[in-house]
Design an enzyme around this catalytic site. Structure first.
Site, PDB file in Angstrom:
ATOM      1  N   SER A 110       0.828  -1.195   0.000  1.00 34.08           N
ATOM      2  CA  SER A 110       0.000   0.000   0.000  1.00 34.08           C
ATOM      3  C   SER A 110       0.871   1.256   0.000  1.00 34.08           C
ATOM      4  O   SER A 110       1.633   1.490  -0.923  1.00 34.08           O
ATOM      5  CB  SER A 110      -0.952  -0.020   1.201  1.00 34.08           C
ATOM      6  N   ASP A 254      -2.845   5.891  -3.641  1.00 31.43           N
ATOM      7  CA  ASP A 254      -1.662   5.314  -2.992  1.00 31.43           C
ATOM      8  C   ASP A 254      -1.087   4.228  -3.892  1.00 31.43           C
ATOM      9  O   ASP A 254      -1.503   4.076  -5.043  1.00 31.43           O
ATOM     10  CB  ASP A 254      -2.032   4.771  -1.613  1.00 31.43           C
ATOM     11  N   ASP A 256      -1.243   0.880  -4.159  1.00 30.32           N
ATOM     12  CA  ASP A 256      -2.067  -0.170  -4.764  1.00 30.32           C
ATOM     13  C   ASP A 256      -3.399   0.365  -5.264  1.00 30.32           C
ATOM     14  O   ASP A 256      -4.286  -0.401  -5.628  1.00 30.32           O
ATOM     15  CB  ASP A 256      -2.277  -1.338  -3.801  1.00 30.32           C
ATOM     16  N   ASP A 258      -6.061   1.751  -3.986  1.00 24.49           N
ATOM     17  CA  ASP A 258      -7.354   1.545  -3.336  1.00 24.49           C
ATOM     18  C   ASP A 258      -7.723   2.724  -2.444  1.00 24.49           C
ATOM     19  O   ASP A 258      -8.846   2.809  -1.956  1.00 24.49           O
ATOM     20  CB  ASP A 258      -7.383   0.236  -2.546  1.00 24.49           C
TER      21      ASP A 258
END
Length: 502
Positions: A110, A254, A256, A258
């Site tokens: 992340s 961010d 990833d 999400d």
């Protein structure tokens, strides 16, 4: 050889946080990642009726490819088919798994720095719950130890399978299919790409909605963009870009993709919990689940029929959303959001005969698109929408490299000795420019320990202390009635917390 997951976690230091298993790349050896994957597969076999097939994907950090290969090996040794969906956003792989009724794994750290990484698990219906976590880590795994060298690395790592493009394609279609191909027509949107795995997908989706898109800031080096603690350089970059190029807003995510970052037309990034309120209003959501750390403009806005405050972390928000669902009344739509901006959709939405299917996992694109749809519909700018909300300003930051056990110990001391007012009361008693004629005593009028230690003072100031669930960080959240006041109070709180390092 048989190994217990509890022993693997204890020996490696790679354990579950609020969003999957995470740790230092050096600790996340092929062996550790392989055992985690085998345990997850074993758990899914016992707990969910699904084919012996698993889909995997990853972000763009350097260690991700190696970890993906260890997952391929784990799947093969469990006699499961492994579908590789490439480097796509976490919500895209989760959606693919839900549509196909398959468990999925996303390799991502992340927002955390590139020296760390993580593994995020989804069962066939969505994100794993805390109960699922316990099921995964309570097992033992049988495997061939000779696969690994003395450093825990695969002696012969497999190649990644050919990319299955359907997961990305379906995710990209999700938004124009619901909002329409002209939903953002006439708007110009900048996209801060950096090293986000969805950086090209965001551009593609915005163009499919009719927007003019201006990408910038692409990086070949991993950039740890934290949507809850935005870096000074990212603030400056957005301001510089909007001063040079006219845009109606700036999108980013961010690592990833999400968690969203949305900036207005002058490059000021919105808080994720404020974005969540605006998105929910735009989508006509009736019931909301959100962590206790999020801005109280949610309640004060009067826009929602029911609100559930939860612990921090998507598994808790998901549980909160589930508690809000009314099986007998589908008009009572349910969603959730977090302070980091991630927006979760628990129930289907219908608009002009089109349906947006539920996606109960963090999604960066939906809240940003929803807000810009409202901007276009009401012929306003993002700042105009913000002005409609009650004046409550939340800021947050954290002490890095602060051991989790040490932060937990400090909070336990504050609880046991009732030190909240002694440590922070004088700060909260300072008068603000919005209430110059009032005198405050710095008294705690409300205390919430759902997650961490959240103090509301007689001045209306809120100070919330909490250990991070996925990194060695001690977080502080502050909310007041003024932007400058919040920033000043946060700075003073962090000074006090810095003294706890010794």
């Amino acid at each position: 050889m048989s190994v217990a997951m509890q022993d693997v976690m204890k020996q490696s230091g790679v354990a579950f946080g609020t969003s999957g298993a995470r740790g230092l790349v050096s600790a996340m050896t092929d062996r550790v990642c392989y055992v985690y994957a085998r345990s997850f597969i074993k758990y899914c076999e016992a707990s969910y009726k699904c084919e012996h097939t698993i889909a995997i994907a990853g972000d763009l950090r350097p260690s991700t490819e190696r970890i993906l290969k260890s997952l391929v090996q784990a799947g093969a040794d469990a006699n499961w088919k492994v579908i590789y969906c490439g480097r796509i956003p976490s919500p895209a792989i989760a959606m693919y798994g839900i549509d196909k009724h398959l468990p999925t794994i996303m390799v991502t750290g992340s927002h955390i720095p590139a020296d760390r990484n993580g593994i995020k698990f989804n069962h066939p219906n969505g994100e794993i719950t805390k109960a699922d976590e316990q099921g995964i880590v309570s097992q033992s795994v049988d495997f061939d130890e000779t696969l690994f060298d003395d450093k825990g690395m695969l002696k012969a790592a497999p190649e990644l399978p050919a990319v299955e493009a359907e997961a990305e394609a379906n995710y990209c279609k999700r938004y124009p299919d619901f909002f329409g191909s002209d939903a953002l027509h006439g708007l110009t949107i900048g996209v801060y790409q950096h090293s986000a795995v969805g950086r090209d997908i965001v551009v593609k989706v915005l163009e499919s909605l009719g927007a003019t898109v201006k990408p910038f800031g692409r990086s070949d080096v991993f950039v740890p963009v934290d949507t809850e603690a935005i870096r000074k350089e990212d603030e400056e970059l957005a301001r510089e870009f909007t001063h040079k190029d006219y845009v109606d807003a700036v999108f980013s995510t961010d690592g990833d993709s999400d968690r969203p970052l949305l900036a207005d037309d002058v490059g000021m990034w919105l808080r994720g919990d404020v974005l969540g309120i605006l998105a929910a209003q735009s989508l006509g959501i009736k019931r909301i689940a959100t962590p206790v750390s999020c801005n109280t403009s949610l309640e004060k806005s009067g826009s929602f029929e029911k609100i559930c405050r939860t612990r921090i972390g998507s598994p808790y928000v998901i549980a909160g959303m589930e508690s809000l669902v009314d099986a007998n009344d589908k008009s009572l739509t349910v969603a959730g959001y977090e302070a980091n901006g991630g927006f979760l959709l628990e129930t289907d939405l219908t608009l002009d005969g089109r349906t947006l299917k539920a996606l109960p996992t963090r999604d960066a694109l939906l809240p940003m698109i929803a807000v810009m749809v409202m901007v276009r519909k009401e012929r306003m700018c993002v700042v105009d929408l913000l002005r409609k909300l009650p004046k409550r300003f939340t800021v947050s930051d954290r002490l890095k490299e602060f051991p989790t056990e040490k932060s937990k110990s400090k909070l336990a001391e504050i609880r046991e000795k009732n030190l909240g007012e002694k440590l922070f009361g004088a700060l909260a008693a300072k008068p603000s420019k919005f209430a110059k004629d009032k005198t405050f005593q710095g008294k705690i009028v409300s205390l919430n320990e759902v997650d961490g230690y959240r103090m509301e003072f007689d001045s209306g100031d809120i100070i919330h202390l909490r250990p991070s669930g996925n990194a060695p960080e001690f977080r502080c959240y502050v909310e007041t009635e003024g932007k400058e006041r919040s920033a000043e109070l946060l700075a003073e709180c962090l000074k006090i917390m810095e003294g706890w390092r010794v």
